[in-house]
Write a protein that holds these residues in place. Structure first.
Motif, short mmCIF file in Angstrom:
data_model
loop_
_atom_site.label_atom_id
_atom_site.label_comp_id
_atom_site.label_asym_id
_atom_site.label_seq_id
_atom_site.Cartn_x
_atom_site.Cartn_y
_atom_site.Cartn_z
N PHE A 149 43.20 31.29 47.51
CA PHE A 149 43.49 32.08 45.96
C PHE A 149 43.24 33.66 46.58
CE2 PHE A 149 41.69 27.75 44.64
CZ PHE A 149 43.01 27.30 44.05
N GLY A 150 44.05 33.89 47.43
CA GLY A 150 43.95 35.48 47.71
C GLY A 150 42.74 36.09 48.27
N GLN A 151 41.69 35.24 48.58
CA GLN A 151 40.41 35.78 49.23
C GLN A 151 40.13 35.27 50.48
OE1 GLN A 151 37.65 34.20 45.94
NE2 GLN A 151 37.28 36.25 45.69
N ASP A 152 39.67 36.01 51.31
CA ASP A 152 39.37 35.99 52.67
C ASP A 152 38.30 34.96 52.82
OD1 ASP A 152 38.57 35.77 55.30
OD2 ASP A 152 39.07 38.17 55.63
N VAL A 153 38.64 33.90 53.37
CA VAL A 153 37.67 32.69 53.77
C VAL A 153 36.25 33.11 54.31
CG1 VAL A 153 39.31 30.80 53.71
CG2 VAL A 153 38.74 31.60 55.80
N LYS A 154 36.32 34.35 54.98
CA LYS A 154 35.30 34.49 56.05
C LYS A 154 34.36 35.47 54.86
CE LYS A 154 37.18 35.88 60.17
NZ LYS A 154 37.22 36.77 61.33
N LYS A 155 34.86 36.40 54.21
CA LYS A 155 34.07 37.04 53.27
C LYS A 155 33.61 36.56 52.04
CE LYS A 155 36.66 41.25 55.06
NZ LYS A 155 37.75 41.98 54.85
N HIS A 156 34.30 35.63 51.46
CA HIS A 156 34.06 35.01 50.15
C HIS A 156 34.05 33.70 50.34
CE1 HIS A 156 36.53 38.70 49.46
NE2 HIS A 156 35.43 39.03 48.61
N LYS A 157 33.36 33.24 51.24
CA LYS A 157 33.13 31.72 51.51
C LYS A 157 32.48 30.93 50.22
CE LYS A 157 30.49 30.32 54.96
NZ LYS A 157 30.33 30.18 56.49
N THR A 158 31.31 31.29 49.83
CA THR A 158 30.83 30.66 48.58
C THR A 158 31.50 30.37 47.44
OG1 THR A 158 28.89 31.48 49.90
CG2 THR A 158 28.47 30.28 47.80
N SER A 159 32.09 31.69 47.07
CA SER A 159 32.79 31.59 45.84
C SER A 159 34.12 30.85 45.99
CB SER A 159 33.35 33.02 45.31
OG SER A 159 34.06 33.67 46.18
N ILE A 160 34.68 30.78 47.33
CA ILE A 160 35.94 29.93 47.44
C ILE A 160 35.53 28.41 47.49
CG2 ILE A 160 37.50 29.11 49.37
CD1 ILE A 160 37.71 32.15 49.95
#
Lengths: 261, 296
Positions: free
Chosen positions: B63-74
Motif C-alpha cells: 500500500f505504498g509503504q516500505d515494508v522495512k520502515k512501516h512494518k507494524t502499520s503494514i
C-alpha cells in the motif's frame, strides 16, 4: 501485555514444577536444621579439616552451627543451582524455541514490534524468577517460624537478593544467546549455568583464579562473603550488572535484525 | 493504488540464492496467484513482504509503504497464512484465535465464530490433537477474523479436504468482492486458473512473467490432439508428446501452415486444437531445455 500474559501461560507448568521442587527441598533443609544444629560443632570442625573441598564450596569460612552458615550452604546450593538452571532454561528458550517450532512466524506476522515482543518475554522471565523466589522466601519464613529459631534477617535478605540477581543475570546472558540461535539451545543453556557454578568453585580454590568471580554470577552469591561482610561484594556485583545489561542490549540489537526463516 | 510492489528485490542467504531480481506489482482488489516449484523463492518473497526477513537489495512496498520502515502499520492491514501451520501445540484452538486477535488489539469474536462454523472447526481442542488440515483451518481463522485489506497466503489449500478447499475459496472470493486484495502462492495450478485474475511465475529465484491468468494461457502454444495415428508428424517446435492407443497429443508452437502440411499426409480421423491449461504453461516455462517457444 498480550505477549507477557501469553508467556506466563506458556511457562505456567514449568514454573509450578520448579518452584514446588526448590521450595520443598528448602523447606526440608530448614526443618532438619534443629536436629542437625546440635551436631554442627563437629560438622564445622570436619569441614574445616577437609581442605580444598570445603574451600571450594566456601565452607571453610562458615560456622555451620549458626543458621546463616547452614542456610547459605545447604539452601543456597538448592536455590542457587536450581534457580540458575530454571533461569537458564527460561532465557535460552525464550526466543530460540519460537524459531525451532516455527511459531515465530505466527507471532511476528502480527502488528507487534520485535522490541515489544522481546520486552514482553523479558518481563515474563523476570516475573517467573520473581515468583519462584517469593514462594521460596515465603516457604523459608514459614519453615523458620515452624522450627521457632532466631535468624539474622538482614543476612538472609542479602542472600535472597544475591540469588535473585544471579538468576536474573543467568537469564539475561542465556536470553542473549537465544537471540543468536535459530534452534533450541536448551542443553547449552543448562550447561552454561553449570559452568558458571563450577567457575565459582575454581575461583574459591585459588586466589589466582579470582578473576573468574567477575565472570560468574555465582561470585556475588558466595554465602561466606555475605555473612562475613554483611554485604554483597560490590565489585563482583557491578560486573554482574554489566553482563546483565550487555546481554539484554545485545539480545535487542540482534533480534531486531534477525531473519526469521 | 498498488497493494504490493516489488522492485528488483533480491535475497541471498550467505552465498545461497533466495531470490535474484523480483519485480512485480499487485493492484488493490486483485486476486493474484504466485506460482513456482519448491525452492523457487515464493516463501522468501512472502517473508520479505511480511518483514520476517530483510532483502539483500531492492524495494518492497505494501500500500505504498516500505515494508522495512512501516512494518507494524503494514502488518495491521495484512492477514497472513503460513504454509507450515506451526502453532503453539499446548494451546487450545480458541486460545490461539484469541491470542491472534489480542496481538491486533481487536475484538474479533463474532467474525471468528462465523469462520469456525463455516470451516467446521472445533475450538475446544488442543493444537497438538489436530490434523494438518485442521491446523490450516486455525491459521485461516487467524488470518481472516480481523477482515484485513490484504491477504498473503502461502500454500493455503494444501492439507484441506476438497470440501473445505471449496469453502475456503468461497470465503476468499467473498472477501475479494468486498474489496480485499488476495495474494496467494500455490502449486495447485487449476486453483490459480479458477480463482485468480492475475498470476506470476517464479523459477530459481527469478520472475519469469507476471500477467493476467487469461493471457498466461495465450503463449502461442496449442495443444494438438490427433485421432487415428500412432506417430507424431515430422515437425520442429513439438513438445510434451502424449501417446495412447490411436491418439497422439502434443504442444506445438510453430507455424500453423507447416503443421497443416505435415498433417495432410497422415491418416487422421479427428483433430482437436485447444489452448494449453495453466499447468501446461507452467511446465512450458519450467522446461529446462528451452527452445524457440521456451524463451521469454
Amino acid at each position: 501485555m498480550v505477549i507477557f500474559k501469553h508467556e506466563m501461560k506458556q511457562g505456567k507448568t514449568a514454573l509450578i514444577v520448579w518452584t514446588a521442587a526448590i521450595s520443598f527441598m528448602i523447606g526440608i533443609c530448614i526443618m532438619i536444621y534443629p536436629e542437625m544444629s546440635s551436631q554442627m560443632g563437629e560438622v564445622s570442625d570436619m569441614f574445616a579439616g577437609m581442605g580444598s573441598f570445603s574451600q571450594a564450596f566456601g565452607m571453610d569460612k562458615i560456622n555451620f552451627g549458626e543458621f546463616a552458615g547452614f542456610f547459605s550452604v545447604e539452601c543456597g546450593n538448592v536455590l542457587g543451582l536450581g534457580g540458575a538452571f530454571f533461569a537458564a532454561m527460561l532465557g535460552i528458550s525464550a526466543l530460540a524455541k519460537e524459531e525451532k517450532e516455527h511459531t515465530a512466524e505466527f507471532l511476528l506476522a502480527h502488528p507487534v514490534s520485535r522490541a515489544k515482543i522481546i520486552s514482553g518475554k523479558l518481563f515474563a522471565i523476570t516475573a517467573q524468577i520473581a515468583i519462584l523466589n517469593i514462594v521460596v522466601i515465603a516457604v523459608t519464613v514459614f519453615s523458620v517460624i515452624a522450627i521457632d529459631i532466631d535468624v539474622p534477617v538482614k543476612t538472609l535478605a542479602l542472600l535472597f537478593i544475591a540469588y535473585f540477581l544471579m538468576q536474573f543475570e543467568t537469564a539475561a546472558v542465556t536470553f542473549c544467546i537465544s537471540a543468536f540461535l535459530s534452534h533450541s539451545g536448551f542443553g547449552a543453556g543448562i550447561a552454561l549455568a553449570a559452568v558458571f557454578y563450577f567457575l565459582n568453585i575454581v575461583a574459591n580454590l585459588t586466589e589466582q583464579a579470582e578473576i573468574l568471580k567477575y565472570i560468574t554470577p555465582f561470585g556475588y552469591t558466595e554465602g561466606a562473603d555475605i555473612i562475613m561482610n554483611d554485604a554483597i561484594n560490590g565489585k563482583y556485583f557491578a560486573s554482574g550488572i554489566i553482563f546483565t545489561i550487555a546481554g539484554i542490549i545485545l539480545a535487542f540489537w540482534r533480534y531486531q535484525r534477525k531473519d526469521i526463516l | 493504488m498498488k497493494a504490493i510492489t516489488t522492485n528488483h528485490l533480491a535475497k541471498y542467504y550467505g552465498k545461497s540464492r533466495g531470490i535474484v531480481d523480483i519485480s512485480f506489482s499487485v493492484d488493490e482488489g486483485d486476486f493474484f496467484g504466485f506460482i513456482g516449484s519448491n525452492g523457487a523463492g515464493k516463501s522468501t518473497t512472502i517473508r520479505i513482504l511480511l518483514g520476517l526477513i530483510t532483502a539483500t537489495s531492492g524495494l518492497a512496498e505494501i500500500f505504498g509503504q516500505d515494508v522495512k520502515k512501516h512494518k507494524t502499520s503494514i502488518l495491521r492491514k495484512i492477514g497472513y497464512m503460513p504454509s507450515e501451520a506451526s502453532l503453539y501445540s499446548s494451546m487450545r484452538v480458541k486460545d490461539i484465535i484469541c491470542l491472534s486477535a489480542g496481538l491486533r488489539k481487536m475484538d474479533c469474536k463474532a467474525e471468528a465464530q462465523k469462520l469456525c462454523n463455516r470451516l467446521e472447526l472445533d475450538t475446544s481442542k488442543k493444537i497438538r490433537e489436530l490434523s494438518l488440515g485442521n491446523r490450516k483451518k486455525v491459521c485461516i481463522v487467524c488470518a481472516m477474523q480481523h477482515k484485513p485489506e490484504l491477504y498473503i497466503l502461502d500454500e493455503p489449500a494444501s492439507g484441506l479436504d476438497p470440501l473445505m478447499q471449496h469453502e475456503f475459496y468461497s470465503i476468499l472470493k467473498e472477501r475479494n468482492k468486498e474489496g480485499a486484495t488476495i495474494f496467494l502462492s500455490s502449486h495447485i495450478l487449476s486453483e490459480i486458473q479458477r480463482y485468480c485474475k492475475h498470476a506470476a511465475i517464479i523459477r530459481e529465484g527469478k520472475l519469469l512473467l507476471s500477467d493476467s491468468v487469461e493471457r498466461l494461457g495465450h503463449t502461442g502454444v496449442k495443444r494438438i490432439t490427433l485421432q487415428g495415428v500412432d506417430s507424431i508428424p515430422r515437425l520442429e517446435h513439438i513438445k510434451d508428446v502424449k501417446a495412447e492407443q490411436g491418439t497422439i497429443s502434443f504442444l506445438y508452437s510453430g507455424e500453423p501452415v507447416l503443421l497443416l502440411k505435415a498433417l495432410s499426409i497422415l491418416p487422421i480421423t479427428d483433430i482437436t486444437v485447444t489452448e494449453p491449461d495453466l499447468e501446461e504453461v507452467f511446465m512450458h516455462y519450467y522446461a529446462k531445455e528451452k527452445d524457440g517457444y521456451g524463451n521469454i
